[in-house]
Write a protein that holds these residues in place. Sequence first.
Motif, PDB file in Angstrom:
ATOM      1  N   ILE A 171       0.455  -0.827   0.368  1.00 25.40           N
ATOM      2  CA  ILE A 171      -0.259   0.274  -0.157  1.00 25.40           C
ATOM      3  C   ILE A 171       0.695   0.830   0.268  1.00 25.40           C
ATOM      4  O   ILE A 171       1.770   1.092   0.554  1.00 25.40           O
ATOM      5  CB  ILE A 171      -0.546  -0.040   1.507  1.00 25.40           C
ATOM      6  CG1 ILE A 171      -1.660  -1.468   0.768  1.00 25.40           C
ATOM      7  CG2 ILE A 171      -1.789   1.441   1.282  1.00 25.40           C
ATOM      8  CD1 ILE A 171      -2.879  -0.684   2.123  1.00 25.40           C
ATOM      9  N   ASN A 172       0.518   1.763  -1.016  1.00 22.13           N
ATOM     10  CA  ASN A 172       0.981   3.540  -1.504  1.00 22.13           C
ATOM     11  C   ASN A 172       0.381   3.903  -2.355  1.00 22.13           C
ATOM     12  O   ASN A 172      -0.331   2.924  -2.740  1.00 22.13           O
ATOM     13  CB  ASN A 172       2.746   3.667  -1.435  1.00 22.13           C
ATOM     14  CG  ASN A 172       3.553   2.828  -1.905  1.00 22.13           C
ATOM     15  OD1 ASN A 172       2.567   2.727  -3.540  1.00 22.13           O
ATOM     16  ND2 ASN A 172       4.542   2.419  -2.594  1.00 22.13           N
ATOM     17  N   GLU A 173       0.649   5.288  -2.189  1.00 24.09           N
ATOM     18  CA  GLU A 173       0.356   6.033  -3.175  1.00 24.09           C
ATOM     19  C   GLU A 173       0.333   5.796  -5.274  1.00 24.09           C
ATOM     20  O   GLU A 173      -0.220   5.442  -6.111  1.00 24.09           O
ATOM     21  CB  GLU A 173       0.695   7.757  -3.197  1.00 24.09           C
ATOM     22  CG  GLU A 173      -0.135   8.344  -4.531  1.00 24.09           C
ATOM     23  CD  GLU A 173      -0.067  10.043  -3.783  1.00 24.09           C
ATOM     24  OE1 GLU A 173      -0.968  10.834  -3.217  1.00 24.09           O
ATOM     25  OE2 GLU A 173       0.863  10.524  -5.246  1.00 24.09           O
TER      26      GLU A 173
ATOM     27  N   GLY B 228     -11.741   8.637  -3.440  1.00 22.21           N
ATOM     28  CA  GLY B 228     -11.767   8.281  -4.909  1.00 22.21           C
ATOM     29  C   GLY B 228     -11.304   9.195  -6.051  1.00 22.21           C
ATOM     30  O   GLY B 228     -10.852   8.554  -7.083  1.00 22.21           O
ATOM     31  N   SER B 229     -12.141  10.466  -5.468  1.00 18.07           N
ATOM     32  CA  SER B 229     -11.390  12.022  -6.291  1.00 18.07           C
ATOM     33  C   SER B 229      -9.670  11.796  -6.197  1.00 18.07           C
ATOM     34  O   SER B 229      -9.900  12.459  -7.650  1.00 18.07           O
ATOM     35  CB  SER B 229     -12.150  13.423  -5.863  1.00 18.07           C
ATOM     36  OG  SER B 229     -11.018  13.730  -4.767  1.00 18.07           O
ATOM     37  N   GLY B 230      -9.093  10.867  -5.523  1.00 19.98           N
ATOM     38  CA  GLY B 230      -7.515  11.061  -5.808  1.00 19.98           C
ATOM     39  C   GLY B 230      -7.026  10.358  -6.741  1.00 19.98           C
ATOM     40  O   GLY B 230      -6.276  10.874  -7.687  1.00 19.98           O
ATOM     41  N   LEU B 231      -7.936   9.070  -6.717  1.00 20.74           N
ATOM     42  CA  LEU B 231      -7.438   8.051  -8.415  1.00 20.74           C
ATOM     43  C   LEU B 231      -7.588   9.150  -9.211  1.00 20.74           C
ATOM     44  O   LEU B 231      -7.157   8.661 -10.746  1.00 20.74           O
ATOM     45  CB  LEU B 231      -7.663   6.948  -7.955  1.00 20.74           C
ATOM     46  CG  LEU B 231      -6.847   6.042  -6.401  1.00 20.74           C
ATOM     47  CD1 LEU B 231      -7.352   6.254  -5.512  1.00 20.74           C
ATOM     48  CD2 LEU B 231      -7.806   4.139  -7.378  1.00 20.74           C
ATOM     49  N   ALA B 232      -9.123   9.246  -9.476  1.00 19.52           N
ATOM     50  CA  ALA B 232      -9.761   9.590 -10.896  1.00 19.52           C
ATOM     51  C   ALA B 232      -8.615  11.197 -10.945  1.00 19.52           C
ATOM     52  O   ALA B 232      -8.708  11.156 -12.546  1.00 19.52           O
ATOM     53  CB  ALA B 232     -11.397  10.216 -10.131  1.00 19.52           C
TER      54      ALA B 232
ATOM     55  N   LEU C  94       3.522  22.487   6.742  1.00 19.36           N
ATOM     56  CA  LEU C  94       5.200  21.927   7.282  1.00 19.36           C
ATOM     57  C   LEU C  94       4.855  20.789   7.098  1.00 19.36           C
ATOM     58  O   LEU C  94       5.973  20.135   7.564  1.00 19.36           O
ATOM     59  CB  LEU C  94       6.223  22.640   8.526  1.00 19.36           C
ATOM     60  CG  LEU C  94       6.036  24.131   7.703  1.00 19.36           C
ATOM     61  CD1 LEU C  94       6.749  24.741   9.296  1.00 19.36           C
ATOM     62  CD2 LEU C  94       6.868  24.422   6.548  1.00 19.36           C
ATOM     63  N   PHE C  95       3.235  19.871   7.205  1.00 21.91           N
ATOM     64  CA  PHE C  95       3.164  18.359   7.066  1.00 21.91           C
ATOM     65  C   PHE C  95       3.949  17.732   5.872  1.00 21.91           C
ATOM     66  O   PHE C  95       3.791  17.965   5.084  1.00 21.91           O
ATOM     67  CB  PHE C  95       2.301  18.280   7.926  1.00 21.91           C
ATOM     68  CG  PHE C  95       2.200  18.533   9.061  1.00 21.91           C
ATOM     69  CD1 PHE C  95       2.414  18.253  10.137  1.00 21.91           C
ATOM     70  CD2 PHE C  95       1.907  20.345   9.668  1.00 21.91           C
ATOM     71  CE1 PHE C  95       2.123  18.748  11.785  1.00 21.91           C
ATOM     72  CE2 PHE C  95       1.032  20.877  10.710  1.00 21.91           C
ATOM     73  CZ  PHE C  95       1.630  19.870  12.042  1.00 21.91           C
ATOM     74  N   VAL C  96       4.538  16.820   6.313  1.00 21.69           N
ATOM     75  CA  VAL C  96       4.546  15.548   4.784  1.00 21.69           C
ATOM     76  C   VAL C  96       3.197  14.692   5.296  1.00 21.69           C
ATOM     77  O   VAL C  96       3.313  13.445   6.290  1.00 21.69           O
ATOM     78  CB  VAL C  96       5.852  14.860   4.825  1.00 21.69           C
ATOM     79  CG1 VAL C  96       5.910  13.948   4.122  1.00 21.69           C
ATOM     80  CG2 VAL C  96       7.318  15.822   4.817  1.00 21.69           C
ATOM     81  N   PHE C  97       2.739  14.037   4.062  1.00 23.93           N
ATOM     82  CA  PHE C  97       1.743  13.215   3.691  1.00 23.93           C
ATOM     83  C   PHE C  97       1.960  11.911   2.398  1.00 23.93           C
ATOM     84  O   PHE C  97       3.002  11.808   1.653  1.00 23.93           O
ATOM     85  CB  PHE C  97       0.109  13.876   3.126  1.00 23.93           C
ATOM     86  CG  PHE C  97      -0.010  15.091   3.848  1.00 23.93           C
ATOM     87  CD1 PHE C  97      -0.998  14.651   4.770  1.00 23.93           C
ATOM     88  CD2 PHE C  97       0.272  16.414   3.362  1.00 23.93           C
ATOM     89  CE1 PHE C  97      -1.353  15.643   6.334  1.00 23.93           C
ATOM     90  CE2 PHE C  97      -0.311  17.332   4.975  1.00 23.93           C
ATOM     91  CZ  PHE C  97      -0.631  16.906   6.279  1.00 23.93           C
ATOM     92  N   ARG C  98       1.802  11.136   3.575  1.00 25.65           N
ATOM     93  CA  ARG C  98       2.293   9.803   2.803  1.00 25.65           C
ATOM     94  C   ARG C  98       1.417   9.387   1.808  1.00 25.65           C
ATOM     95  O   ARG C  98       1.213   8.650   0.113  1.00 25.65           O
ATOM     96  CB  ARG C  98       2.007   8.320   3.934  1.00 25.65           C
ATOM     97  CG  ARG C  98       2.091   7.231   3.591  1.00 25.65           C
ATOM     98  CD  ARG C  98       2.288   6.268   4.347  1.00 25.65           C
ATOM     99  NE  ARG C  98       1.547   5.007   3.194  1.00 25.65           N
ATOM    100  CZ  ARG C  98       1.521   3.912   3.828  1.00 25.65           C
ATOM    101  NH1 ARG C  98       1.158   3.139   4.949  1.00 25.65           N
ATOM    102  NH2 ARG C  98       1.998   2.231   3.438  1.00 25.65           N
ATOM    103  N   PHE C  99      -0.086  10.180   1.304  1.00 23.61           N
ATOM    104  CA  PHE C  99      -1.040   9.687   0.387  1.00 23.61           C
ATOM    105  C   PHE C  99      -1.728  11.512   0.234  1.00 23.61           C
ATOM    106  O   PHE C  99      -2.527  11.918   0.244  1.00 23.61           O
ATOM    107  CB  PHE C  99      -2.148   9.162   0.501  1.00 23.61           C
ATOM    108  CG  PHE C  99      -1.645   7.862   1.246  1.00 23.61           C
ATOM    109  CD1 PHE C  99      -1.699   6.923   0.067  1.00 23.61           C
ATOM    110  CD2 PHE C  99      -1.573   7.632   2.271  1.00 23.61           C
ATOM    111  CE1 PHE C  99      -0.936   5.667   0.208  1.00 23.61           C
ATOM    112  CE2 PHE C  99      -1.340   6.202   2.651  1.00 23.61           C
ATOM    113  CZ  PHE C  99      -1.518   5.466   1.525  1.00 23.61           C
ATOM    114  N   PRO C 100      -0.529  12.179  -0.889  1.00 21.70           N
ATOM    115  CA  PRO C 100      -0.688  13.743  -0.971  1.00 21.70           C
ATOM    116  C   PRO C 100      -1.512  14.050  -1.810  1.00 21.70           C
ATOM    117  O   PRO C 100      -2.668  14.987  -1.795  1.00 21.70           O
ATOM    118  CB  PRO C 100       0.341  14.249  -1.615  1.00 21.70           C
ATOM    119  CG  PRO C 100       1.263  13.518  -2.438  1.00 21.70           C
ATOM    120  CD  PRO C 100       1.160  12.328  -1.385  1.00 21.70           C
TER     121      PRO C 100
END
Length: 267
Positions: A120-122, A153-157, A192-198
Amino acid sequence: MTIIWIIIGLAVALVFGNILTYTFQYHILFRPRKMSDDHPFHFQVHFEEINLITPGNGKINCLWFKANNEKSKKGVILYFHGNVGNLLRWGHIYDQEFHKLGLDLIMMDYRGYGKSKGRINEKFFFKDAEAVFMFAKQHYSSQEIIIYGRSIGSGLASYLASEVYARKLILETPFSSISDLFHSYYPFLPKLFVFRFPFKNKEYLKSVPYPIIVIVGANDKITPVRSSRELKKSLKKDDKYVIIKDGKHNNLSSFSEFYELIKKELS
């Protein structure tokens, strides 16, 4: 001395915050429900169950709904569902919203959902979306494919639409990015935050050459309007950003304005 301690405290808070936003983001964003590989699906309309092998040890479970028990001449919707449940829940969207419009629909479960598996990752999520599109391309032309993303789902679309040619892209209750969504809840925190799934939807939409329709609820508390309004800056002149008055995150389909818009865009 006080200032030094304040700086140290802020630095510790920032490091700890990034550990939380990166390490635990999957569990914050996604609410999967797994099921066994032999669990049967039951729906009121014809469907086929498809399994796709994808990178990162991916095995992606999909449902292919057909409007009249055969491939529709009107085309197909590639539907990327929300963050809760699995295809047992989301498959009924076809019965309730799209079957009467005469289109087919292909829907995948994300890794960790239902029968789908894999690392699992982006990047792998995006590879899965591309694999589903390529499966659709074996049966439909690009002009017959509508990409549809709801909530997470908008992230993948959005990503997929920036990489492939289709008829149009529809986003329901989307966000402009995970960072924007996070700061819509916590506007007082520094960016300043880092996101695993931006999921940088606002960047992907800039590369989509075909029509985009964005639909949001004015009273959505999960992906509020303030988390999606940045998308407007990425839209072309003839694209649409529609706010459903009184709409919430999970009830847009109950509004006649929403149905008429979807009916028009999918006709």
